[in-house]
Design an enzyme around this catalytic site. Structure first.
Site, PDB file in Angstrom:
ATOM      1  N   ASP A   1      -7.076  19.868 -12.941  1.00  0.00           N
ATOM      2  CA  ASP A   1      -7.373  18.547 -13.471  1.00  0.00           C
ATOM      3  C   ASP A   1      -7.014  18.602 -14.956  1.00  0.00           C
ATOM      4  OD1 ASP A   1      -8.556  16.298 -14.634  1.00  0.00           O
ATOM      5  OD2 ASP A   1     -10.177  16.235 -13.175  1.00  0.00           O
TER       6      ASP A   1
ATOM      7  N   LYS B   1      -8.058   7.625 -18.899  1.00  0.00           N
ATOM      8  CA  LYS B   1      -8.354   8.225 -20.195  1.00  0.00           C
ATOM      9  C   LYS B   1      -7.144   8.122 -21.135  1.00  0.00           C
ATOM     10  CE  LYS B   1     -12.101   9.401 -17.966  1.00  0.00           C
ATOM     11  NZ  LYS B   1     -12.531   8.339 -17.120  1.00  0.00           N
TER      12      LYS B   1
ATOM     13  N   ARG C   1       0.860  -1.196   0.000  1.00  0.00           N
ATOM     14  CA  ARG C   1       0.000   0.000   0.000  1.00  0.00           C
ATOM     15  C   ARG C   1       0.890   1.237   0.000  1.00  0.00           C
ATOM     16  NH1 ARG C   1      -1.488   1.574   4.601  1.00  0.00           N
ATOM     17  NH2 ARG C   1      -2.386  -0.371   5.342  1.00  0.00           N
TER      18      ARG C   1
ATOM     19  N   TYR D   1     -16.298  17.758 -14.318  1.00  0.00           N
ATOM     20  CA  TYR D   1     -16.760  16.377 -14.487  1.00  0.00           C
ATOM     21  C   TYR D   1     -17.842  16.097 -13.422  1.00  0.00           C
ATOM     22  CZ  TYR D   1     -16.840  11.338 -13.800  1.00  0.00           C
ATOM     23  OH  TYR D   1     -17.266  10.046 -13.617  1.00  0.00           O
TER      24      TYR D   1
HETATM   25  O1  P1T Z   1     -13.147   7.728 -13.740  1.00  0.00           O
HETATM   26  P1  P1T Z   1     -11.955   8.125 -12.913  1.00  0.00           P
HETATM   27  O2  P1T Z   1     -10.677   7.518 -13.338  1.00  0.00           O
HETATM   28  O3  P1T Z   1     -12.203   7.975 -11.434  1.00  0.00           O
HETATM   29  O4  P1T Z   1     -11.708   9.702 -13.179  1.00  0.00           O
HETATM   30  C1  P1T Z   1     -12.587  10.701 -12.753  1.00  0.00           C
HETATM   31  C2  P1T Z   1     -12.444  11.915 -13.620  1.00  0.00           C
HETATM   32  C3  P1T Z   1     -11.711  12.995 -13.171  1.00  0.00           C
HETATM   33  N1  P1T Z   1     -11.539  14.109 -13.912  1.00  0.00           N
HETATM   34  C4  P1T Z   1     -12.073  14.210 -15.144  1.00  0.00           C
HETATM   35  C5  P1T Z   1     -11.866  15.463 -15.939  1.00  0.00           C
HETATM   36  C6  P1T Z   1     -12.812  13.154 -15.671  1.00  0.00           C
HETATM   37  O5  P1T Z   1     -13.319  13.281 -16.910  1.00  0.00           O
HETATM   38  C7  P1T Z   1     -13.016  11.970 -14.899  1.00  0.00           C
HETATM   39  C8  P1T Z   1     -13.817  10.833 -15.397  1.00  0.00           C
HETATM   40  N2  P1T Z   1     -14.648  11.118 -16.486  1.00  0.00           N
HETATM   41  C9  P1T Z   1     -15.493  10.254 -17.098  1.00  0.00           C
HETATM   42  C10 P1T Z   1     -15.657   8.979 -16.724  1.00  0.00           C
HETATM   43  C11 P1T Z   1     -16.251  10.813 -18.237  1.00  0.00           C
HETATM   44  O6  P1T Z   1     -16.808  10.057 -19.058  1.00  0.00           O
HETATM   45  O7  P1T Z   1     -16.299  12.039 -18.353  1.00  0.00           O
END
Ligand code: P1T
Length: 384
Positions: A172, A197, A48, A100
């Site tokens: 972000d 992503k 961890r 988001y």
């Molecule tokens: O899904 P995750 O890895 O937990 O990430 C969250 C997140 C954080 N910041 C941005 C700008 C994001 O677009 C996302 C996740 N977004 C999607 C799943 C979406 O389809 O927009």
């Protein structure tokens, strides 16, 4: 080293397999490590806290972001929650007014319960930013481009205001990616990412990251990473590291395809408006040109008509898969109002411009002609 070289070579600098000469960092499937004597060990004691497969990935990410330090997490939201754990319960966070949906949900439906406060402002006007800062403000939270309206914020200018008030600038950087934008170099203090992503890029891992330059901030975040425990497993770290080898190559193609599709959509009679930072018509185009080296692969647009027209168009798409998420090699289409941003109350969503006819495309790296053909057949009038 430049980014395209670093994406391939960084891991050999971080990890050298002295036993077998492996060119890739192995997947260290171990939760714990043998100690020489109680409490005596070289680097690793428990997975961890740290794991060699994760360490190698963190160093490659830090290199790509131009950061001194990087930490990876089990999801983008895990990274964001860990960053928010830096603050106490009286904190106010000033946020861009387009985020988001999951980040908005964490802020409004989870962290508010612990006493934190959030306000949402259009960061394009410095005067509005100054007046929205209160004595309890500890950070300004930016997405640039935002999800889903692709708003652009002048990161350098906001970071200057934040410094004047002794508060943090957090960006972000998921949509821009470190390939096109390096916010720490523009004055930001913390960068967060959903690695799910573009960075991983193959729609097969959920993960997140936090990057910082400042040692003290890194130590506090490293403590929180271990204390909160939202860490990814070694195999996910390996997959992301593997994905990174083609990350610069993929980003160029994402941008090339998105740019062609945005131009096509802008001319289509069934399309009301197109939002893409690379278009001259985008209000943030000049700032984007200045602070980004490319415009990435996300496009949002409104079609003529109503919710039914949007639904029909999305159901007709064949190559663009109707799915949440973004940034993978495969093109995806999203309907923010009913999918990624449905957690935001309707009235607020509409006030921000997330209408029922807004469609978000994550343009993949397929042949652009095939993607254009797919959009063409889906955009014909509903009864045609
Ligand atoms: O899904 P995750 O890895 O937990 O990430 C969250 C997140 C954080 N910041 C941005 C700008 C994001 O677009 C996302 C996740 N977004 C999607 C799943 C979406 O389809 O927009």
């Amino acid at each position: 080293m430049r980014d395209s070289t670093r994406a391939i070579h960084q891991q050999q600098h971080t990890y050298q397999d002295e036993h077998h000469g492996a060119v890739n960092t192995p997947v260290y499937l171990t939760s714990t490590y043998v100690q020489k004597s109680p409490g005596v060990y070289d680097i690793y004691d428990y997975s961890r806290t740290a794991n060699p497969t994760r360490t190698a990935l963190q160093q490659t990410l830090a290199g790509l972001e131009g950061a001194k330090h990087a930490l990876v997490f089990s999801s983008g939201m895990g990274a964001i929650q860990t960053v928010m754990s830096l603050f106490d319960n009286h904190t106010h966070i000033l946020c861009i007014d387009d985020l988001y949906g999951g980040t908005h949900r964490l802020f409004e439906q989870v962290l508010k319960k612990f006493g934190m406060r959030f306000s949402y402002v259009d960061l394009s006007d410095a005067k509005d930013v100054e007046t929205a800062i209160v004595p309890e403000t500890r950070a300004i939270w930016i997405e640039s481009p935002t999800n889903p309206l692709l708003k652009i914020t002048d990161i350098k200018r906001i970071a200057e205001i934040a410094k004047k008030h002794d508060i943090l600038t957090i960006v972000d950087n998921t949509f821009a990616t470190p390939f096109f934008q390096k916010p720490l170099g523009l004055g930001a203090d913390i960068v967060v990412h959903s690695l799910t992503k573009y960075v991983n890029g193959h729609s097969d891992v959920v993960a997140g990251a936090v990057m910082v330059d400042e040692d003290r901030l890194f130590e506090r975040l490293q403590f929180l990473q271990n204390a909160v425990g939202a860490i990814p497993g070694p195999f996910d770290c390996f997959l992301i590291h593997r994905g990174i080898k083609t990350f610069p190559l993929r980003m160029k193609k994402h941008e090339e395809n998105a740019s062609r599709i945005a131009t096509y959509l802008e001319r289509h009679k069934n399309v009301k408006r197109v939002i893409y930072p690379g278009l001259g018509s985008h209000p943030g185009h000049a700032v984007a040109r200045r602070q980004m080296s490319g415009f990435s692969g996300m496009i949002s647009f409104e079609i003529q008509g109503n919710l039914e027209d949007a639904r029909t168009m999305l159901e007709r798409l064949k190559l663009f898969k109707l799915a949440e998420s973004l940034g993978g090699v495969m093109s995806l289409a999203d309907h923010p109002a009913t999918m990624t941003h449905s957690a935001i109350p309707r009235a607020e969503r509409e006030k921000r411009g997330i209408s029922d006819t807004l469609i978000r495309l994550s343009v993949g790296i397929e042949d652009a002609e095939d993607l254009l053909d797919d959009l063409d057949q889906a955009l014909r009038p509903r009864n045609a």
